[in-house]
Design a protein around this motif. Structure first.
Motif, PDB file in Angstrom:
ATOM      1  N   ARG A  68     -65.421  12.407  78.579  1.00 52.99           N
ATOM      2  CA  ARG A  68     -66.508  13.695  78.670  1.00 52.99           C
ATOM      3  C   ARG A  68     -66.239  14.963  79.453  1.00 52.99           C
ATOM      4  NH1 ARG A  68     -69.723  14.545  74.378  1.00 52.99           N
ATOM      5  NH2 ARG A  68     -69.954  12.850  72.677  1.00 52.99           N
ATOM      6  N   PHE A  69     -66.470  15.668  79.312  1.00 51.11           N
ATOM      7  CA  PHE A  69     -65.990  16.559  80.987  1.00 51.11           C
ATOM      8  C   PHE A  69     -67.894  18.000  80.111  1.00 51.11           C
ATOM      9  CE2 PHE A  69     -63.343  18.395  78.009  1.00 51.11           C
ATOM     10  CZ  PHE A  69     -63.480  19.322  77.478  1.00 51.11           C
ATOM     11  N   ASP A  70     -67.549  18.842  81.565  1.00 52.55           N
ATOM     12  CA  ASP A  70     -68.827  19.985  81.657  1.00 52.55           C
ATOM     13  C   ASP A  70     -67.365  20.884  81.385  1.00 52.55           C
ATOM     14  OD1 ASP A  70     -71.012  18.407  82.431  1.00 52.55           O
ATOM     15  OD2 ASP A  70     -70.881  18.871  84.622  1.00 52.55           O
ATOM     16  N   TYR A  71     -67.413  22.073  80.409  1.00 55.66           N
ATOM     17  CA  TYR A  71     -67.023  22.626  80.333  1.00 55.66           C
ATOM     18  C   TYR A  71     -67.194  23.993  81.065  1.00 55.66           C
ATOM     19  CZ  TYR A  71     -64.357  26.436  77.309  1.00 55.66           C
ATOM     20  OH  TYR A  71     -63.806  27.614  77.658  1.00 55.66           O
ATOM     21  N   VAL A  72     -66.644  24.790  81.862  1.00 58.56           N
ATOM     22  CA  VAL A  72     -67.304  26.069  82.546  1.00 58.56           C
ATOM     23  C   VAL A  72     -66.227  27.365  82.492  1.00 58.56           C
ATOM     24  CG1 VAL A  72     -68.194  27.483  84.802  1.00 58.56           C
ATOM     25  CG2 VAL A  72     -67.351  24.593  84.511  1.00 58.56           C
ATOM     26  N   ARG A  73     -67.205  28.617  82.066  1.00 58.34           N
ATOM     27  CA  ARG A  73     -65.440  29.668  81.655  1.00 58.34           C
ATOM     28  C   ARG A  73     -66.189  31.193  82.158  1.00 58.34           C
ATOM     29  NH1 ARG A  73     -66.783  31.630  75.542  1.00 58.34           N
ATOM     30  NH2 ARG A  73     -65.553  30.089  74.834  1.00 58.34           N
ATOM     31  N   PRO A  74     -64.990  30.890  83.603  1.00 56.58           N
ATOM     32  CA  PRO A  74     -64.916  31.626  83.892  1.00 56.58           C
ATOM     33  C   PRO A  74     -64.610  33.015  84.409  1.00 56.58           C
ATOM     34  CG  PRO A  74     -64.136  30.011  84.892  1.00 56.58           C
ATOM     35  CD  PRO A  74     -63.956  29.519  83.929  1.00 56.58           C
ATOM     36  N   HIS A  75     -65.320  33.775  84.088  1.00 61.23           N
ATOM     37  CA  HIS A  75     -64.475  35.757  83.824  1.00 61.23           C
ATOM     38  C   HIS A  75     -63.993  36.253  84.561  1.00 61.23           C
ATOM     39  CE1 HIS A  75     -65.853  35.177  78.811  1.00 61.23           C
ATOM     40  NE2 HIS A  75     -66.893  35.129  80.259  1.00 61.23           N
ATOM     41  N   THR A  76     -64.263  35.817  86.118  1.00 63.70           N
ATOM     42  CA  THR A  76     -63.073  36.664  87.644  1.00 63.70           C
ATOM     43  C   THR A  76     -62.753  35.363  88.175  1.00 63.70           C
ATOM     44  OG1 THR A  76     -65.288  36.538  89.051  1.00 63.70           O
ATOM     45  CG2 THR A  76     -64.860  38.297  87.477  1.00 63.70           C
ATOM     46  N   PRO A 100     -67.663  20.272  73.328  1.00 60.20           N
ATOM     47  CA  PRO A 100     -66.187  20.631  73.838  1.00 60.20           C
ATOM     48  C   PRO A 100     -64.533  20.078  73.847  1.00 60.20           C
ATOM     49  CG  PRO A 100     -66.740  19.791  75.850  1.00 60.20           C
ATOM     50  CD  PRO A 100     -67.750  19.681  75.082  1.00 60.20           C
ATOM     51  N   ARG A 101     -63.816  19.084  73.365  1.00 63.83           N
ATOM     52  CA  ARG A 101     -63.116  18.160  73.473  1.00 63.83           C
ATOM     53  C   ARG A 101     -62.249  18.987  71.937  1.00 63.83           C
ATOM     54  NH1 ARG A 101     -65.462  12.065  75.025  1.00 63.83           N
ATOM     55  NH2 ARG A 101     -66.507  12.631  73.565  1.00 63.83           N
ATOM     56  N   VAL A 102     -62.758  19.182  71.410  1.00 64.76           N
ATOM     57  CA  VAL A 102     -62.681  19.205  69.827  1.00 64.76           C
ATOM     58  C   VAL A 102     -60.980  19.904  70.095  1.00 64.76           C
ATOM     59  CG1 VAL A 102     -62.557  20.403  67.244  1.00 64.76           C
ATOM     60  CG2 VAL A 102     -64.466  19.024  68.584  1.00 64.76           C
ATOM     61  N   ARG A 128     -59.019  12.476  83.996  1.00 69.76           N
ATOM     62  CA  ARG A 128     -60.008  12.620  84.077  1.00 69.76           C
ATOM     63  C   ARG A 128     -61.234  13.302  84.637  1.00 69.76           C
ATOM     64  NH1 ARG A 128     -61.113   8.078  80.479  1.00 69.76           N
ATOM     65  NH2 ARG A 128     -63.551   8.307  81.316  1.00 69.76           N
ATOM     66  N   PRO A 129     -61.208  14.293  84.442  1.00 73.82           N
ATOM     67  CA  PRO A 129     -61.821  15.093  85.307  1.00 73.82           C
ATOM     68  C   PRO A 129     -63.330  15.644  84.810  1.00 73.82           C
ATOM     69  CG  PRO A 129     -60.143  16.576  83.719  1.00 73.82           C
ATOM     70  CD  PRO A 129     -59.778  15.486  83.679  1.00 73.82           C
ATOM     71  N   ALA A 130     -64.248  15.697  86.081  1.00 76.76           N
ATOM     72  CA  ALA A 130     -65.243  15.782  85.278  1.00 76.76           C
ATOM     73  C   ALA A 130     -66.289  17.111  84.766  1.00 76.76           C
ATOM     74  CB  ALA A 130     -66.378  15.725  87.167  1.00 76.76           C
ATOM     75  N   ARG A 131     -65.305  18.113  84.812  1.00 78.92           N
ATOM     76  CA  ARG A 131     -65.222  19.607  84.632  1.00 78.92           C
ATOM     77  C   ARG A 131     -64.273  20.333  84.764  1.00 78.92           C
ATOM     78  NH1 ARG A 131     -68.744  23.711  88.890  1.00 78.92           N
ATOM     79  NH2 ARG A 131     -70.563  23.126  87.109  1.00 78.92           N
TER      80      ARG A 131
END
Ligand code: FAD
Ligand code: SF4
Ligand code: FES
Ligand code: FES
Lengths: 351, 166
Positions: free
Chosen positions: A3-11, B21-23, A43-46
């Motif tokens: 599992r990981f945190d998902y971050v979506r930067p725009h810049t 988000p892993r999908v 295995r990145p956490a984020r």
């Protein structure tokens, strides 16, 4: 996959801030990172997703005659860019010899530079691997190591860097532009990847949060356009990594080489520029004797790290082939099998 | 952050709420949208069975996260035939017996459409084989596949020229 945190930067600034947290990884196309996450080797956490960034996706012709390639430019788009192809045909040949059309359509410049080794023990989490788990040992020593390094390896790690793209880039003196929490810097590609030494887990000079934003080719690099080639020996004709490869560029005036570039792939943990060979070629008459001498110099420090002594001779032959092809001139159109040693040498030579 | 993605799949907009988000794009198609025409062979980018068109370009759906492609247009094998008429590449695969078990076929066909769109290979068999090397066929139907791709290339080029002339 963890599992990981998902971050979506725009810049870029948001991306760097998000990735400065320890355990973060940038996600470009994911063709290497997701693959490694599926098998637990990464295995990145984020995950900091670069797919929604604005910018970093242009191929810019610079006023000084150099070219700046954004880190998010796709491998296929770069290889098929007409102006870039005229200036840097060997870079395009290397790109088109890598992976498959599907992968090249998404794989990015930044991701290609930072792809991880294909060492099977690195990928297998049940094996000891100093690169993946520092201090655990190296199961490649004494294991299946036909394809491992012959230059620049250490007792701790004998892995190679798998990129084709990086080989002509390093020959041509490419520079990596980096931005990070402490600001921007530029590092020659030659100094970007690190040899394993005592710390194989440190693969590049990047520090946490640092983002590759572009790769720059200096103006003089285009001076080799008329005579430059990439040659890659594979265990099957296509869709395979290099056993060994070489990029060569020549400038020839009045029957003499005025300047030469030579780099090898598949031999070390970084793309390997052969500067002693380049120096020996300068001033020489192009031909078999000069090319053999250069190839010997390129491999002078090589030692087998396992069942791979054959790679030393093979790398020399591939270097000679690349120099011979470069001397014959860049073809108007890339061969059907880019970089393949099966493509005939103009003039009817056989290797 | 909301983990919803909107994709236009085979010309129909679809919004999917992702609990995780892993999908991958491949699992999204197969497991969540019941579009099982796209196959999972290796799940690691090594076989091409999962090839789809993403914004018109052929890609491996197994090595893409769905969440990274919000707003994208996806074309899968299910979206090719229109009103019961096969796509020229589908028809050419049948005409040339370009399959045996058929497992690799959806990926081969999507890859061939991508290749023809890229316009780099033309009708040179060596360039077609190289351009299709990202699609493995365990049944070894390569000869028929190459012939089918070349025939479809001709068909599609002639059609385009006619349309342009009209
Ligand atoms: C089956 C197969 C065959 C292949 N064959 C070849 C081959 O023959 N030759 C070859 O050269 N390659 C080959 N590849 C590797 C391919 O080239 C790489 O997977 C691809 O270039 C990685 O790019 P990406 O955008 O997908 O990177 P990702 O997988 O998204 O990222 C790779 C790494 O780079 C980091 N990263 C990405 N962008 C940046 C950035 N801007 N700044 C800092 N870090 C970043 C990521 O955090 C990650 O660690 C093959 C891959 C597969 C799956
Ligand atoms: S060679 Fe390097 S990457 Fe491979 S197992 Fe040994 S330490 Fe790990
Ligand atoms: S399932 Fe995607 S390439 Fe094999
Ligand atoms: S037809 Fe069986 S794998 Fe290709």
């Amino acid at each position: 996959m963890n599992r990981f945190d998902y971050v979506r930067p725009h810049t870029v600034a948001e991306a760097i801030a998000a990735a400065a947290m320890p355990g973060s990884a940038y996600l470009a196309a994911g063709t290497n990172l997701l693959d490694l996450m599926k098998i637990g080797a990464a295995r990145p956490a984020r995950l900091v997703d670069l797919n929604y960034l604005s910018g970093l996706d242009a191929i810019e012709q610079l006023p000084d005659g150099g070219v700046r390639i954004g880190a998010r430019v796709r491998n296929a788009d770069l290889a098929h860019d007409a102006a870039f192809r005229r200036q840097f045909p060997a870079v395009c040949e290397a790109l088109l010899s890598g992976a498959s059309a599907q992968l090249r359509n998404v794989a990015t410049v930044g991701g290609n530079l930072l792809q991880r080794t294909r060492c099977a023990y690195f990928q297998d989490t049940a094996s000891a691997c100093n690169r993946r788990a520092p201090g655990s040992g190296c199961d490649a020593r004494g294991g299946e190591n036909r394809l491992h390094a012959v230059l620049g390896w250490s007792e701790g790690c004998i892995a190679t860097h798998p990129s084709d793209f990086c080989v002509p880039l390093v020959a041509l003196g490419a520079v990596v532009e980096i931005e990070g929490p402490a600001g921007a810097r530029a590092i020659p590609l030659q100094d970007f990847h690190l040899l394993p030494g005592e710390t194989p887990e440190r693969e590049s000079v990047l520090t946490p949060g640092e983002l590759v934003v572009a790769v720059r080719l200096p103006p003089e690099a285009a001076g080799f356009a008329a005579q430059s080639r990439y040659v890659k020996l594979r265990e099957r004709t296509s869709y395979a990594f290099a056993v060994v490869s070489a990029a060569a560029g020549l400038r020839i005036e009045n029957g003499r080489i005025t300047e030469a570039r030579l780099a090898l792939g598949g031999v070390a943990a970084k793309p390997w520029r052969a500067e002693a060979a380049e120096a020996a070629l300068a001033g020489a008459a192009p031909g078999a004797a000069a090319f053999r001498h250069a190839a010997e110099l390129a491999l002078a420090g090589a030692r087998p790290s396992g069942d791979n002594a054959f790679k030393i001779e093979l790398a020399q032959r591939i270097a000679i082939r690349a120099l011979t092809l470069a001397a014959a001139g860049t073809p108007d159109r890339l061969p059907a099998l880019p970089a393949s040693p099966f493509a005939p040498i103009p003039g009817g030579l056989h290797g | 952050m909301s983990l919803s993605v909107t994709l236009t799949i085979n010309r129909v907009p679809r919004t999917v709420e992702l609990d995780d988000p892993r999908v991958t794009l491949l699992d999204l198609l197969r497991e969540r949208l019941d579009l099982t025409g796209t196959k999972k062979g290796c799940d690691r980018g090594q076989c091409g069975a999962c090839t789809v068109l993403l914004n018109g370009r052929r890609v491996n759906a197994c090595l893409a996260l769905a969440i990274s492609h919000d707003g994208a247009e996806i074309l899968t094998i299910e979206g090719l035939a229109e009103s019961g008429v096969l796509h020229p590449v589908q028809a050419a695969f049948i005409a040339h017996d370009a399959l045996q078990c058929g497992f690799c076929t959806p990926g081969q066909i999507m890859s061939a459409i991508g290749l023809i769109g890229e316009g780099q290979a033309g009708d040179d068999p060596e360039r077609v084989r190289e351009g299709m090397s990202g699609n493995l066929c365990r049944c070894g139907a390569y000869r028929g596949i190459t012939e089918a791709v070349i025939e479809a290339t001709h068909d599609m080029t002639v059609t385009t020229t006619r349309e342009e002339a009209a």
